[in-house]
Design a protein around this motif. Structure first.
Motif, short mmCIF file in Angstrom:
data_model
loop_
_atom_site.label_atom_id
_atom_site.label_comp_id
_atom_site.label_asym_id
_atom_site.label_seq_id
_atom_site.Cartn_x
_atom_site.Cartn_y
_atom_site.Cartn_z
N SER A 72 110.03 -86.92 -6.31
CA SER A 72 109.96 -85.82 -5.36
C SER A 72 110.52 -86.24 -4.01
N ALA A 119 109.67 -80.84 -5.43
CA ALA A 119 109.07 -81.46 -6.61
C ALA A 119 110.15 -81.89 -7.60
N GLU A 149 107.90 -76.95 -1.83
CA GLU A 149 106.53 -76.74 -1.37
C GLU A 149 106.43 -77.02 0.12
N ARG A 204 98.04 -86.68 -1.78
CA ARG A 204 97.26 -86.39 -2.97
C ARG A 204 98.02 -86.76 -4.24
N ASP A 205 97.30 -86.80 -5.35
CA ASP A 205 97.93 -87.12 -6.63
C ASP A 205 98.96 -86.09 -7.03
N ASP A 206 98.79 -84.83 -6.56
CA ASP A 206 99.74 -83.78 -6.91
C ASP A 206 100.94 -83.73 -5.97
#
Length: 338
Positions: A175, A205, A211, A250-252
């Motif tokens: 990403s 991503a 995002e 974060r993990d995402d």
């Protein structure tokens, strides 16, 4: 519009002669400039406080976005107003690498049109922040055979065009994170072509989805990950709020828990510069350009020292083994031995 142009407070400048055309000198005759201020004795573990930045290139309109290309042993950097990327090697000095680099349109336009931040992607491709084309792009050519052919990675969020992507990094998962201040718009914040009403930090991503990570910074600029990628540092190049933020990743891939890493607003006006580009050493030490020059921070946010050149330092890059730190400083390209 670069930070030199928007920094309106009086500043004491150290002036050096420069040529009309970009140039470089033989290693044996490099001139030096500036001084190093030691704020914490731990700085001596990182560099020699008696070292001075070497002038290895000069004569640029506004140098930016340096990146070391380990595979080929050269440095690339942007000259934003000139729509050109230059290459530097010890053997040949500064040579033109790519033109156009940031604006490929056919109609004339003003403003800061060239490329700004540059990175080498995880798969060995050149990724560019293109002011004029208002996108994150990938050069569609090998690094050693540059061509002004580009693949768009992202140019819109929620259907609206970006302002002028400024700096970029890539996560190990592929990403891409980047900032989008207004500096490349011909009319700056009042440009009629603006389509977003905020200045964001974004993530592309691996599947290409864009995002918005945060719209809370007034002038998001340089950004960097901590060595383990658990933290994201972001510079805010606003003279009224000149600071560096840090976020948990974060993990995402999103970010949370934003807090001030260091606030240098009270230093604005003492010397040229605003929080701009940054790089993080593998030991966690942060090298961040800001008011007065290059700031060097411990991972906890303690200032260890400053490299003061009297010039607007825009960004920097380590070489492959982190023994050298290159800096783009207004009309100069500098090298600091670590």
């Amino acid at each position: 519009m670069n930070l030199k142009m928007i920094w309106m407070l009086p500043a004491m400048l150290i002036l050096f002669g420069c040529n009309d055309e970009p140039s470089s000198e033989e290693p044996s005759s490099y001139e030096t400039m500036g001084t190093i201020e030691v704020m914490d004795e731990r700085l001596n573990e990182i560099l020699n406080a008696d070292a001075r930045p070497e002038i290895i290139g000069e004569g640029f309109s506004w140098s930016e976005g340096p990146v070391w290309v380990e595979e080929h042993g050269f440095l690339l950097f942007s000259d934003v107003p000139e729509n050109t990327i230059y290459k530097w090697t010890e053997e040949e000095g500064v040579t033109e690498y790519l033109e156009p680099s940031g604006y490929t349109g056919t109609s004339g336009r003003g403003g800061e049109i060239g490329s700004n931040g540059l990175i080498i992607s995880n798969d060995g491709r050149l990724i560019l922040c293109q002011h004029g084309d208002r996108r994150i792009a990938e050069m569609d050519a090998p690094l050693d055979q540059p061509e002004s052919e580009f693949i768009t990675k992202a140019d819109r969020y929620d259907g609206n065009r970006f302002h002028s992507p400024n700096d970029v990094i890539q996560h190990s998962d592929g990403s891409i994170y980047f900032t989008d201040p207004p500096y490349g718009l011909e009319g700056y914040v009042d440009d009629p072509s603006r389509e977003l009403d905020f200045h964001g930090v974004f993530r592309i991503a691996p599947d290409g989805e864009v995002e918005l990570l945060t719209d809370e910074l007034t002038r998001p600029n340089g950004l960097a990950f901590s060595p383990d990628e658990s933290l994201l540092y972001v510079a805010n190049s606003d003279g009224s709020r000149a600071l560096w933020m840090v976020y948990d990743v974060r993990d995402d891939g999103g970010i949370e828990n934003g807090r001030v890493f260091y606030d240098a607003t009270d230093r604005v006006g003492d010397a040229p510069g605003l929080p701009d580009g940054m790089k993080v050493h593998s030991n966690g030490t942060i090298f961040a350009t800001g008011p007065g020059g290059l700031w060097i921070f411990s991972p906890e946010g303690t200032p260890l020292g400053q490299v003061q050149t009297g010039e607007f330092i825009s960004n920097g890059a380590f070489n492959g083994d982190e023994s050298v730190f290159y800096m783009t400083a207004d009309s100069y390209l500098l090298r600091l031995q670590l």
